[in-house]
Design a protein around this motif. Structure first.
Motif, PDB file in Angstrom:
ATOM      1  N   PRO A  74       0.823  -1.209   0.000  1.00 29.47           N
ATOM      2  CA  PRO A  74       0.000   0.000   0.000  1.00 29.47           C
ATOM      3  C   PRO A  74       0.857   1.259   0.000  1.00 29.47           C
ATOM      4  CG  PRO A  74      -0.012  -1.029   2.158  1.00 29.47           C
ATOM      5  CD  PRO A  74       0.745  -1.948   1.249  1.00 29.47           C
ATOM      6  N   LYS A  75       0.275   2.349  -0.432  1.00 32.46           N
ATOM      7  CA  LYS A  75       0.933   3.659  -0.422  1.00 32.46           C
ATOM      8  C   LYS A  75       0.804   4.260   0.973  1.00 32.46           C
ATOM      9  CE  LYS A  75       1.599   3.804  -4.936  1.00 32.46           C
ATOM     10  NZ  LYS A  75       2.749   3.170  -5.403  1.00 32.46           N
ATOM     11  N   TRP A  76       1.600   5.291   1.206  1.00 35.88           N
ATOM     12  CA  TRP A  76       1.536   6.027   2.463  1.00 35.88           C
ATOM     13  C   TRP A  76       0.154   6.657   2.589  1.00 35.88           C
ATOM     14  CZ3 TRP A  76       4.451   5.956   6.606  1.00 35.88           C
ATOM     15  CH2 TRP A  76       4.314   6.957   7.566  1.00 35.88           C
ATOM     16  N   SER A  78      -2.821   9.307   3.783  1.00 31.72           N
ATOM     17  CA  SER A  78      -2.905  10.772   3.885  1.00 31.72           C
ATOM     18  C   SER A  78      -2.844  11.172   5.359  1.00 31.72           C
ATOM     19  CB  SER A  78      -4.217  11.272   3.280  1.00 31.72           C
ATOM     20  OG  SER A  78      -5.311  10.850   4.086  1.00 31.72           O
ATOM     21  N   TYR A 153       2.432   1.914   9.472  1.00 36.51           N
ATOM     22  CA  TYR A 153       2.904   3.148   8.848  1.00 36.51           C
ATOM     23  C   TYR A 153       3.760   3.830   9.902  1.00 36.51           C
ATOM     24  CZ  TYR A 153      -0.652   2.074   5.423  1.00 36.51           C
ATOM     25  OH  TYR A 153      -1.390   1.448   4.460  1.00 36.51           O
ATOM     26  N   LYS A 170       9.954   7.727   6.271  1.00 34.41           N
ATOM     27  CA  LYS A 170       8.674   7.042   6.390  1.00 34.41           C
ATOM     28  C   LYS A 170       8.820   5.645   5.808  1.00 34.41           C
ATOM     29  CE  LYS A 170       6.042  11.263   5.629  1.00 34.41           C
ATOM     30  NZ  LYS A 170       5.187  11.965   4.659  1.00 34.41           N
ATOM     31  N   VAL A 172       6.418   1.859   5.104  1.00 35.89           N
ATOM     32  CA  VAL A 172       5.228   1.019   5.203  1.00 35.89           C
ATOM     33  C   VAL A 172       5.743  -0.397   5.395  1.00 35.89           C
ATOM     34  CG1 VAL A 172       3.138   0.216   4.057  1.00 35.89           C
ATOM     35  CG2 VAL A 172       3.941   2.567   3.670  1.00 35.89           C
ATOM     36  N   ARG A 174       4.567  -4.343   6.145  1.00 40.43           N
ATOM     37  CA  ARG A 174       3.448  -5.290   6.184  1.00 40.43           C
ATOM     38  C   ARG A 174       3.931  -6.576   6.838  1.00 40.43           C
ATOM     39  NH1 ARG A 174       0.090  -6.118   0.819  1.00 40.43           N
ATOM     40  NH2 ARG A 174       2.094  -6.778   0.006  1.00 40.43           N
ATOM     41  N   VAL A 189       8.674  -1.062   2.489  1.00 38.53           N
ATOM     42  CA  VAL A 189       8.883  -0.135   1.404  1.00 38.53           C
ATOM     43  C   VAL A 189       9.049   1.269   1.990  1.00 38.53           C
ATOM     44  CG1 VAL A 189       6.432   0.295   0.937  1.00 38.53           C
ATOM     45  CG2 VAL A 189       8.081   0.581  -0.876  1.00 38.53           C
ATOM     46  N   ALA A 191       8.565   5.153   1.981  1.00 41.63           N
ATOM     47  CA  ALA A 191       7.395   5.904   1.517  1.00 41.63           C
ATOM     48  C   ALA A 191       7.708   7.376   1.337  1.00 41.63           C
ATOM     49  CB  ALA A 191       6.251   5.713   2.500  1.00 41.63           C
ATOM     50  N   GLU A 192       8.798   7.680   0.651  1.00 42.33           N
ATOM     51  CA  GLU A 192       9.136   9.101   0.491  1.00 42.33           C
ATOM     52  C   GLU A 192       9.164   9.533  -0.940  1.00 42.33           C
ATOM     53  OE1 GLU A 192      11.936  10.100   3.943  1.00 42.33           O
ATOM     54  OE2 GLU A 192      12.115   7.992   3.464  1.00 42.33           O
TER      55      GLU A 192
END
Length: 192
Positions: A74-76, A78, A153, A170, A172, A174, A189, A191-192
């Motif tokens: 997943p993405k970072w 909001s 996160y 940052k 992520v 899992r 991953v 997340a920047e």
């Protein structure tokens, strides 16, 4: 708690020969306590040397993943999603991540994966925020930390001497487990 799994059958194996010989083995095993059969996959390496003619070591063990955790990472989230503390998301309190050393370990793994293992000393990392997301149903939010399958996160800061990495980071992370002792699958991953 350990278990005495029983061998059922070989599924398959592949051999890859380079400087070392790698054996990818898939077998079925049975848990006598529940009578359930599961697939067990492992990577073995024949790491031969003059001092030790044959040495076997387990390098990896693949677990059966929950379908929810098979998709791409997943993405970072909001800022609004990270701030929400509801049934799905849990904003971890600082006192909780201080008590759970494994959160620091996960953060170090994320940092090392980002730096391509360039740093050799344990990195001085400061966790700033952790949000855990899981579909596992728990009564209390803090129980989400104990979820077998969860996405973390993590925002953190590197406070070491290397100016190249001295900034906010940052990740992520899992985590997937299949409730068998020692089985854990981590994906990380930046997340920047």
């Amino acid at each position: 708690m350990g278990r005495n799994f029983e061998f059922v059958r070989w599924e398959k194996y592949d051999v890859i020969s380079t400087a070392d010989v790698h054996f990818y083995v898939t077998l079925d095993a049975k848990d006598p306590a529940s009578d359930s059969v599961f697939s067990f996959q492992t990577l073995l390496c024949d790491d031969s040397s003059l001092n030790c003619p044959v040495m076997w070591s387990t390098l990896a063990c693949r677990i059966k993943l929950d379908d929810c955790y098979k998709d791409g990472m997943p993405k970072w989230l909001s800022d609004e999603e990270l701030a929400s503390d509801d049934k799905k998301n849990y904003v971890v309190q600082e006192s909780e991540w201080q008590k759970n050393d494994w959160l620091h370990l996960f953060t170090e793994i994320a940092f090392y994966s980002k730096t391509n293992n360039e740093l050799t000393a344990p990195p001085p990392l400061e966790i700033e925020k952790v949000v855990v997301v899981t579909k596992e149903d728990t009564e209390e939010g803090h129980e989400k930390l104990k979820a077998h399958n969860a996405i973390f996160y993590v925002s953190y800061k590197y406070n070491g001497e290397s100016s190249e990495w001295a900034r906010d980071h940052k990740a992520v992370i899992r985590k997937t487990m299949d409730r068998k002792p020692g089985h854990i699958y981590l994906e990380v991953v930046a997340a920047e």
